[in-house]
Design an enzyme around this catalytic site. Structure first.
Site, PDB file in Angstrom:
ATOM      1  N   GLY A 276      24.940  68.057  43.442  1.00  0.00           N
ATOM      2  CA  GLY A 276      24.387  67.949  42.090  1.00  0.00           C
ATOM      3  C   GLY A 276      22.934  68.396  42.130  1.00  0.00           C
ATOM      4  O   GLY A 276      22.519  69.161  43.008  1.00  0.00           O
ATOM      5  N   ARG A 277      22.170  67.856  41.180  1.00  0.00           N
ATOM      6  CA  ARG A 277      20.776  68.303  41.068  1.00  0.00           C
ATOM      7  C   ARG A 277      19.971  67.996  42.323  1.00  0.00           C
ATOM      8  O   ARG A 277      19.210  68.837  42.816  1.00  0.00           O
ATOM      9  CB  ARG A 277      20.121  67.629  39.852  1.00  0.00           C
ATOM     10  CG  ARG A 277      20.662  68.160  38.555  1.00  0.00           C
ATOM     11  CD  ARG A 277      20.367  67.229  37.400  1.00  0.00           C
ATOM     12  NE  ARG A 277      21.279  66.100  37.419  1.00  0.00           N
ATOM     13  CZ  ARG A 277      21.753  65.486  36.344  1.00  0.00           C
ATOM     14  NH1 ARG A 277      21.378  65.884  35.158  1.00  0.00           N
ATOM     15  NH2 ARG A 277      22.582  64.468  36.436  1.00  0.00           N
ATOM     16  N   ILE A 278      20.157  66.778  42.885  1.00  0.00           N
ATOM     17  CA  ILE A 278      19.350  66.421  44.067  1.00  0.00           C
ATOM     18  C   ILE A 278      19.836  67.209  45.280  1.00  0.00           C
ATOM     19  O   ILE A 278      19.023  67.707  46.077  1.00  0.00           O
ATOM     20  CB  ILE A 278      19.394  64.895  44.317  1.00  0.00           C
ATOM     21  CG1 ILE A 278      18.829  64.141  43.098  1.00  0.00           C
ATOM     22  CG2 ILE A 278      18.603  64.532  45.577  1.00  0.00           C
ATOM     23  CD1 ILE A 278      18.986  62.624  43.148  1.00  0.00           C
TER      24      ILE A 278
ATOM     25  N   ARG B  24      32.834  68.089  44.970  1.00  0.00           N
ATOM     26  CA  ARG B  24      34.112  68.031  44.254  1.00  0.00           C
ATOM     27  C   ARG B  24      34.429  69.378  43.628  1.00  0.00           C
ATOM     28  O   ARG B  24      35.535  69.863  43.682  1.00  0.00           O
ATOM     29  CB  ARG B  24      34.024  66.980  43.139  1.00  0.00           C
ATOM     30  CG  ARG B  24      34.458  65.593  43.569  1.00  0.00           C
ATOM     31  CD  ARG B  24      34.268  64.627  42.452  1.00  0.00           C
ATOM     32  NE  ARG B  24      32.897  64.725  41.905  1.00  0.00           N
ATOM     33  CZ  ARG B  24      32.389  63.922  41.003  1.00  0.00           C
ATOM     34  NH1 ARG B  24      33.110  62.971  40.503  1.00  0.00           N
ATOM     35  NH2 ARG B  24      31.158  64.065  40.568  1.00  0.00           N
TER      36      ARG B  24
ATOM     37  N   ILE C   9      20.926  59.389  51.340  1.00  0.00           N
ATOM     38  CA  ILE C   9      20.019  59.020  50.234  1.00  0.00           C
ATOM     39  C   ILE C   9      20.839  58.780  48.971  1.00  0.00           C
ATOM     40  O   ILE C   9      20.306  58.806  47.864  1.00  0.00           O
ATOM     41  CB  ILE C   9      18.932  60.096  49.972  1.00  0.00           C
ATOM     42  CG1 ILE C   9      19.554  61.499  49.812  1.00  0.00           C
ATOM     43  CG2 ILE C   9      17.860  60.071  51.045  1.00  0.00           C
ATOM     44  CD1 ILE C   9      18.584  62.546  49.281  1.00  0.00           C
ATOM     45  N   ALA C  10      22.161  58.570  49.147  1.00  0.00           N
ATOM     46  CA  ALA C  10      23.038  58.489  47.974  1.00  0.00           C
ATOM     47  C   ALA C  10      23.251  57.027  47.553  1.00  0.00           C
ATOM     48  O   ALA C  10      22.552  56.517  46.680  1.00  0.00           O
ATOM     49  CB  ALA C  10      24.351  59.177  48.295  1.00  0.00           C
ATOM     50  N   ARG C  11      24.183  56.374  48.188  1.00  0.00           N
ATOM     51  CA  ARG C  11      24.482  54.975  47.876  1.00  0.00           C
ATOM     52  C   ARG C  11      25.075  54.314  49.103  1.00  0.00           C
ATOM     53  O   ARG C  11      25.779  54.966  49.893  1.00  0.00           O
ATOM     54  CB  ARG C  11      25.534  54.869  46.758  1.00  0.00           C
ATOM     55  CG  ARG C  11      24.983  54.896  45.358  1.00  0.00           C
ATOM     56  CD  ARG C  11      24.177  53.643  45.010  1.00  0.00           C
ATOM     57  NE  ARG C  11      23.626  53.706  43.673  1.00  0.00           N
ATOM     58  CZ  ARG C  11      22.447  54.244  43.346  1.00  0.00           C
ATOM     59  NH1 ARG C  11      21.666  54.762  44.278  1.00  0.00           N
ATOM     60  NH2 ARG C  11      22.025  54.231  42.096  1.00  0.00           N
TER      61      ARG C  11
ATOM     62  N   GLU D  94      23.326  46.261  50.577  1.00  0.00           N
ATOM     63  CA  GLU D  94      21.866  46.127  50.595  1.00  0.00           C
ATOM     64  C   GLU D  94      21.414  45.052  49.604  1.00  0.00           C
ATOM     65  O   GLU D  94      22.101  44.834  48.603  1.00  0.00           O
ATOM     66  CB  GLU D  94      21.200  47.480  50.284  1.00  0.00           C
ATOM     67  CG  GLU D  94      21.457  48.018  48.887  1.00  0.00           C
ATOM     68  CD  GLU D  94      20.896  49.421  48.685  1.00  0.00           C
ATOM     69  OE1 GLU D  94      21.160  50.309  49.508  1.00  0.00           O
ATOM     70  OE2 GLU D  94      20.185  49.598  47.678  1.00  0.00           O
TER      71      GLU D  94
ATOM     72  N   HIS E 241      15.630  51.735  50.187  1.00  0.00           N
ATOM     73  CA  HIS E 241      16.010  52.357  48.907  1.00  0.00           C
ATOM     74  C   HIS E 241      14.769  52.785  48.104  1.00  0.00           C
ATOM     75  O   HIS E 241      14.549  52.323  46.980  1.00  0.00           O
ATOM     76  CB  HIS E 241      16.886  51.396  48.086  1.00  0.00           C
ATOM     77  CG  HIS E 241      17.746  52.101  47.078  1.00  0.00           C
ATOM     78  ND1 HIS E 241      19.005  51.672  46.741  1.00  0.00           N
ATOM     79  CD2 HIS E 241      17.526  53.216  46.330  1.00  0.00           C
ATOM     80  CE1 HIS E 241      19.516  52.484  45.826  1.00  0.00           C
ATOM     81  NE2 HIS E 241      18.634  53.431  45.563  1.00  0.00           N
ATOM     82  N   ILE E 242      13.990  53.694  48.719  1.00  0.00           N
ATOM     83  CA  ILE E 242      12.749  54.145  48.069  1.00  0.00           C
ATOM     84  C   ILE E 242      12.766  55.653  47.785  1.00  0.00           C
ATOM     85  O   ILE E 242      11.719  56.254  47.582  1.00  0.00           O
ATOM     86  CB  ILE E 242      11.504  53.796  48.921  1.00  0.00           C
ATOM     87  CG1 ILE E 242      11.621  54.366  50.353  1.00  0.00           C
ATOM     88  CG2 ILE E 242      11.259  52.290  48.935  1.00  0.00           C
ATOM     89  CD1 ILE E 242      10.317  54.310  51.138  1.00  0.00           C
ATOM     90  N   GLY E 243      13.971  56.240  47.749  1.00  0.00           N
ATOM     91  CA  GLY E 243      14.063  57.693  47.568  1.00  0.00           C
ATOM     92  C   GLY E 243      13.277  58.220  46.379  1.00  0.00           C
ATOM     93  O   GLY E 243      12.651  59.276  46.451  1.00  0.00           O
TER      94      GLY E 243
HETATM   95  C1  8YV Z   1      16.498  53.922  41.738  1.00  0.00           C
HETATM   96  C2  8YV Z   1      18.383  55.357  42.628  1.00  0.00           C
HETATM   97  O1  8YV Z   1      15.154  53.782  41.896  1.00  0.00           O
HETATM   98  O2  8YV Z   1      18.211  56.500  40.580  1.00  0.00           O
HETATM   99  C3  8YV Z   1      18.962  56.048  41.457  1.00  0.00           C
HETATM  100  O3  8YV Z   1      20.192  56.140  41.374  1.00  0.00           O
HETATM  101  O4  8YV Z   1      19.052  55.098  43.563  1.00  0.00           O
HETATM  102  C4  8YV Z   1      16.928  55.036  42.641  1.00  0.00           C
HETATM  103  O5  8YV Z   1      16.226  56.170  42.301  1.00  0.00           O
HETATM  104  C5  8YV Z   1      17.167  52.605  42.020  1.00  0.00           C
HETATM  105  O6  8YV Z   1      18.533  52.685  41.775  1.00  0.00           O
HETATM  106  C6  8YV Z   1      16.582  51.499  41.157  1.00  0.00           C
HETATM  107  O7  8YV Z   1      16.808  51.737  39.802  1.00  0.00           O
END
Ligand code: 8YV
Length: 327
Positions: free
Chosen positions: A155-157, A178, A237-239, A268, A286-288
């Site tokens: 996707g975009r990222i 996908r 950096i996803a989930r 988490e 989770h500071i992406g």
């Molecule tokens: C958020 C993230 O900061 O945007 C997302 O999906 O994972 C992070 O950028 C985090 O989810 C808190 O809202």
């Protein structure tokens, strides 16, 4: 009377002030420890919510919130929302895409470089006073420039990560997604579409940027880790839940892959105890998207969605536009 809005957790005061110009705002500027029952009850007393991407909005919650009309996530990911249930309950869902793309891609690259070049391991070594002399073979890492980058989730990222790899570091970029990108988009980020298996077998660095869903659960588990090169690094950096963290910890501890950089974790803020034992993993909370400018832009976008909805019957970044169309 102004619509009543709940803001689920602390956000920037200037965004709260802006919301107060339009709404009766229940702000939680000291971090609440939400229980599911407490969250549901609080939500049920409001017409709209600004959520952080972690508070559940599902069928059970919605059944207790007949007054609720919109939830605006301050995140691009929205796996806290059951969007089909929101649509059934005629609750508008919005997320906060685009404004975080480049910042999050920067952090993906930071983790990739830190893992590949053993930055945090090196720092721990120096701080522990182990650095007594120069040595030719001290903490050898894996090359980033000129290597092969594999991106799962384009996707975009993902595309922003690809551009950094191809244009900044002369990397060969493979991706799996996908759906395949258009030829123009592939050319723009100099990326080639391959199967997941080919990507895992060929990439020196694998970056995960796909949304979490039942289908993407454990996209990387023991079988996938076994396909990767022993010199490879993995970046998530996803989930949390996209990687089987227990399997990853074993792969790192046994040297099956070289290193990992993780910003997200299963369950988490808990981190799998075996990951904490591995020295070859860079861990981040989770500071992406966490630069002040980006998080502020995300908060304003969530506020914009609420304001546009209540004042114009529209939103900027809807996830279920069919609900808006039916209003
Ligand atoms: C958020 C993230 O900061 O945007 C997302 O999906 O994972 C992070 O950028 C985090 O989810 C808190 O809202």
């Amino acid at each position: 009377m102004k619509p009543a809005i709940i803001v689920s957790r602390p956000i920037y005061a200037e965004v709260i002030d802006r919301l107060r110009n339009h709404f009766e705002v229940t702000a939680h500027q000291t971090d609440p420890e939400w229980t599911l029952a407490g969250w549901t009850q609080a939500l049920s007393a409001h017409d709209g919510a600004l959520t952080m991407g972690i508070e559940p909005v599902n069928d059970a919650v919605l059944s207790a919130c007949p007054r609720l009309k919109i939830c605006a996530n301050l995140s691009v990911g929205y796996n806290n929302f059951d969007v089909p249930a929101m649509t059934r309950h005629r609750v508008v869902a919005t997320n906060a895409p685009d404004v975080l793309t480049e910042t999050t891609a920067d952090f993906g690259f930071a983790l990739l470089m830190a893992a590949a070049r053993r930055v945090t391991e090196a720092e721990r070594y120096v701080r522990a006073g182990h650095w007594q002399k120069w040595a030719l073979d001290m903490l050898p890492g894996m090359a980033v420039h000129g290597s092969t980058l594999g991106i799962i989730g384009m996707g975009r990222i993902g595309q922003a990560v690809a551009r950094r790899g191809a244009l900044g570091f002369g990397m060969r970029v493979l991706y799996h997604n996908r759906s395949r990108l258009s030829a123009e988009a592939e050319a723009e980020c100099r990326a080639s579409y391959v199967t997941k298996q080919a990507l895992l077998e060929q990439a020196d660095h694998v970056v995960l940027v796909l949304p979490y869903s039942k289908e993407s659960h454990h996209t990387i588990g023991a079988a996938e880790l076994a396909m990767m090169k022993p010199t490879a690094t993995l970046v998530n950096i996803a989930r949390g839940g996209i990687v089987d963290d227990a399997a990853l910890a074993q792969a790192l501890l046994s040297g099956q892959i070289a290193a990992a950089g993780l910003d997200v974790f299963e369950g988490e803020p808990s981190v799998h105890p075996d990951l904490l034992k591995a020295s070859n993993v860079v861990l981040a909370p989770h500071i992406g998207s966490s630069t002040r400018a980006t998080r502020l832009a995300m908060a304003h976008l969530a506020a914009d969605n609420l304001i546009a909805f209540f004042e114009k019957g529209t939103t900027l970044t809807p996830l279920n536009p069919e609900v808006l169309a039916a209003i």
